[in-house]
Design a protein around this motif. Structure first.
Motif, short mmCIF file in Angstrom:
data_model
loop_
_atom_site.label_atom_id
_atom_site.label_comp_id
_atom_site.label_asym_id
_atom_site.label_seq_id
_atom_site.Cartn_x
_atom_site.Cartn_y
_atom_site.Cartn_z
N ALA A 160 4.90 7.80 -4.94
CA ALA A 160 6.07 7.51 -4.11
C ALA A 160 5.68 6.82 -2.81
CB ALA A 160 6.83 8.80 -3.81
N VAL A 161 4.42 6.92 -2.42
CA VAL A 161 3.95 6.27 -1.19
C VAL A 161 4.26 4.77 -1.24
CG1 VAL A 161 1.89 5.63 0.12
CG2 VAL A 161 2.15 7.97 -0.73
N LEU A 162 4.05 4.14 -2.38
CA LEU A 162 4.20 2.68 -2.45
C LEU A 162 5.63 2.20 -2.19
CD1 LEU A 162 1.85 1.95 -5.48
CD2 LEU A 162 1.37 1.65 -3.04
N PRO A 163 6.63 2.67 -2.93
CA PRO A 163 7.98 2.20 -2.61
C PRO A 163 8.47 2.70 -1.25
CG PRO A 163 8.07 3.86 -4.35
CD PRO A 163 6.63 3.54 -4.11
N LEU A 164 8.01 3.86 -0.81
CA LEU A 164 8.43 4.39 0.48
C LEU A 164 8.01 3.44 1.60
CD1 LEU A 164 9.76 6.71 2.01
CD2 LEU A 164 7.56 7.89 2.00
N SER A 196 0.18 3.63 8.89
CA SER A 196 1.18 3.10 9.81
C SER A 196 1.79 1.87 9.14
CB SER A 196 0.53 2.72 11.13
OG SER A 196 1.50 2.24 12.03
N VAL A 197 3.11 1.88 9.00
CA VAL A 197 3.78 0.80 8.28
C VAL A 197 3.75 -0.48 9.11
CG1 VAL A 197 5.95 0.03 7.24
CG2 VAL A 197 5.25 2.42 7.03
N THR A 198 3.19 -1.51 8.50
CA THR A 198 3.08 -2.84 9.09
C THR A 198 3.39 -3.86 7.99
OG1 THR A 198 0.76 -3.07 8.48
CG2 THR A 198 1.21 -2.10 10.66
N PRO A 199 3.62 -5.10 8.35
CA PRO A 199 3.80 -6.12 7.30
C PRO A 199 2.58 -6.21 6.37
CG PRO A 199 4.60 -6.97 9.39
CD PRO A 199 3.92 -5.65 9.68
N GLU A 200 1.39 -6.02 6.92
CA GLU A 200 0.18 -6.08 6.09
C GLU A 200 0.12 -4.92 5.11
OE1 GLU A 200 -0.12 -8.36 9.67
OE2 GLU A 200 0.10 -6.20 9.55
N LEU A 201 0.53 -3.73 5.55
CA LEU A 201 0.54 -2.57 4.65
C LEU A 201 1.58 -2.77 3.55
CD1 LEU A 201 -0.81 0.21 4.21
CD2 LEU A 201 1.20 1.19 5.35
N ARG A 202 2.73 -3.34 3.90
CA ARG A 202 3.75 -3.63 2.88
C ARG A 202 3.21 -4.61 1.84
NH1 ARG A 202 7.05 -4.07 7.19
NH2 ARG A 202 8.29 -2.22 7.56
N GLN A 203 2.45 -5.61 2.31
CA GLN A 203 1.85 -6.58 1.39
C GLN A 203 0.89 -5.89 0.43
OE1 GLN A 203 -0.11 -9.66 3.65
NE2 GLN A 203 1.10 -11.26 2.68
N ARG A 204 0.10 -4.99 0.96
CA ARG A 204 -0.85 -4.26 0.10
C ARG A 204 -0.10 -3.38 -0.90
NH1 ARG A 204 -5.28 0.10 1.87
NH2 ARG A 204 -6.26 0.31 -0.17
N ALA A 205 0.97 -2.74 -0.46
CA ALA A 205 1.78 -1.92 -1.37
C ALA A 205 2.40 -2.79 -2.44
CB ALA A 205 2.86 -1.17 -0.59
N ASP A 206 2.90 -3.97 -2.06
CA ASP A 206 3.48 -4.89 -3.03
C ASP A 206 2.44 -5.33 -4.07
OD1 ASP A 206 5.98 -4.74 -1.87
OD2 ASP A 206 5.78 -6.64 -0.78
N TYR A 207 1.22 -5.60 -3.60
CA TYR A 207 0.16 -5.98 -4.54
C TYR A 207 -0.09 -4.85 -5.54
CZ TYR A 207 -4.37 -6.47 -6.63
OH TYR A 207 -5.38 -6.49 -7.54
N LEU A 208 -0.19 -3.62 -5.04
CA LEU A 208 -0.44 -2.50 -5.95
C LEU A 208 0.72 -2.29 -6.90
CD1 LEU A 208 -2.19 -0.03 -3.50
CD2 LEU A 208 -3.24 -1.31 -5.36
N LEU A 209 1.94 -2.49 -6.42
CA LEU A 209 3.10 -2.39 -7.30
C LEU A 209 3.08 -3.46 -8.39
CD1 LEU A 209 5.87 -1.49 -4.71
CD2 LEU A 209 5.13 -0.07 -6.63
N SER A 210 2.50 -4.62 -8.07
CA SER A 210 2.42 -5.69 -9.07
C SER A 210 1.46 -5.36 -10.21
CB SER A 210 2.01 -7.01 -8.40
OG SER A 210 0.62 -7.02 -8.09
N CYS A 211 0.64 -4.34 -10.03
CA CYS A 211 -0.29 -3.91 -11.09
C CYS A 211 0.40 -3.01 -12.12
CB CYS A 211 -1.48 -3.16 -10.48
SG CYS A 211 -2.47 -4.21 -9.40
N PHE A 212 1.61 -2.58 -11.82
CA PHE A 212 2.37 -1.74 -12.75
C PHE A 212 3.04 -2.61 -13.81
CE2 PHE A 212 1.77 1.03 -9.25
CZ PHE A 212 2.05 2.32 -9.64
N VAL A 213 3.42 -2.00 -14.90
CA VAL A 213 4.14 -2.67 -15.98
C VAL A 213 5.55 -2.10 -16.02
CG1 VAL A 213 4.25 -3.01 -18.48
CG2 VAL A 213 2.03 -3.02 -17.31
N ARG A 214 6.56 -2.98 -16.07
CA ARG A 214 7.94 -2.52 -16.15
C ARG A 214 8.26 -2.20 -17.59
NH1 ARG A 214 12.23 -1.33 -13.43
NH2 ARG A 214 11.56 -2.18 -11.47
N CYS A 215 8.80 -0.99 -17.79
CA CYS A 215 9.20 -0.54 -19.14
C CYS A 215 10.69 -0.31 -19.18
CB CYS A 215 8.48 0.74 -19.50
SG CYS A 215 6.72 0.51 -19.67
#
Length: 161
Positions: free
Chosen positions: A115-119, A142-161
């Motif tokens: 839940a950390v990633l979408p949060l 600490s939420v920053t634009p850079e941290l959001r970018q990293r979270a987005d990258y990690l989310l891109s590693c998921f597969v949508r089912c």
């Protein structure tokens, strides 16, 4: 629903923020800032010190064993299902609802770790997210634009089912 393929699980072994050995180490850094907790132990650690997270995400377990030390929760409680290794659309919607109706606790039937990633994507700049790093300590993000970018990258590693 997003599913984390087994070949990408290693990406989540490294702390997503700064690792501290004890929750007490971060207490001076959180005053006056929006704070969200992910995990039973860190949520309990905050509540037991009188620190009310804007959003607390728990599942009743710690390291796959029942967590029985949680103090009584007086905040608004939302319930959501989220199987291990996934981020359901329902979880993301519930996180969004919680962020707009703080303070709020989300009780997850399943697993709350990811839940950390979408949060991070839902929180304003300078908000804090705290989660536990098993057998190592507490991670402060600490939420920053850079941290959001990293979270987005990690989310891109998921597969949508």
């Amino acid at each position: 629903m997003l599913v984390l393929p087994s070949e990408h699980r290693g990406l989540f072994k490294q702390p997503f923020g700064t690792l501290f050995p004890e929750f007490s180490d971060i207490v001076p850094m959180i005053s006056g800032r929006m704070l969200c907790t992910v995990g039973d132990v860190v949520t309990h650690s905050a509540l037991s010190r009188g620190i009310i997270p804007a959003v607390g995400v728990i599942d009743g377990l710690t390291m796959r064993s029942p967590y029985l030390e949680m103090p009584e929760i007086s905040q608004h409680i939302l319930h959501v299902k989220n199987p291990a290794g996934t981020i359901t659309d329902e979880l993301v919607e519930t996180l969004a609802e919680a962020v707009t109706s703080t303070p709020c606790v989300i009780m997850v039937d399943g697993e709350e770790d990811l839940a950390v990633l979408p949060l991070i994507g839902l929180l304003p700049d300078d908000a804090l997210v705290i989660y536990g790093q098993p057998n190592e300590g507490v991670v402060l993000c600490s939420v920053t634009p850079e941290l959001r970018q990293r979270a987005d990258y990690l989310l891109s590693c998921f597969v949508r089912c």
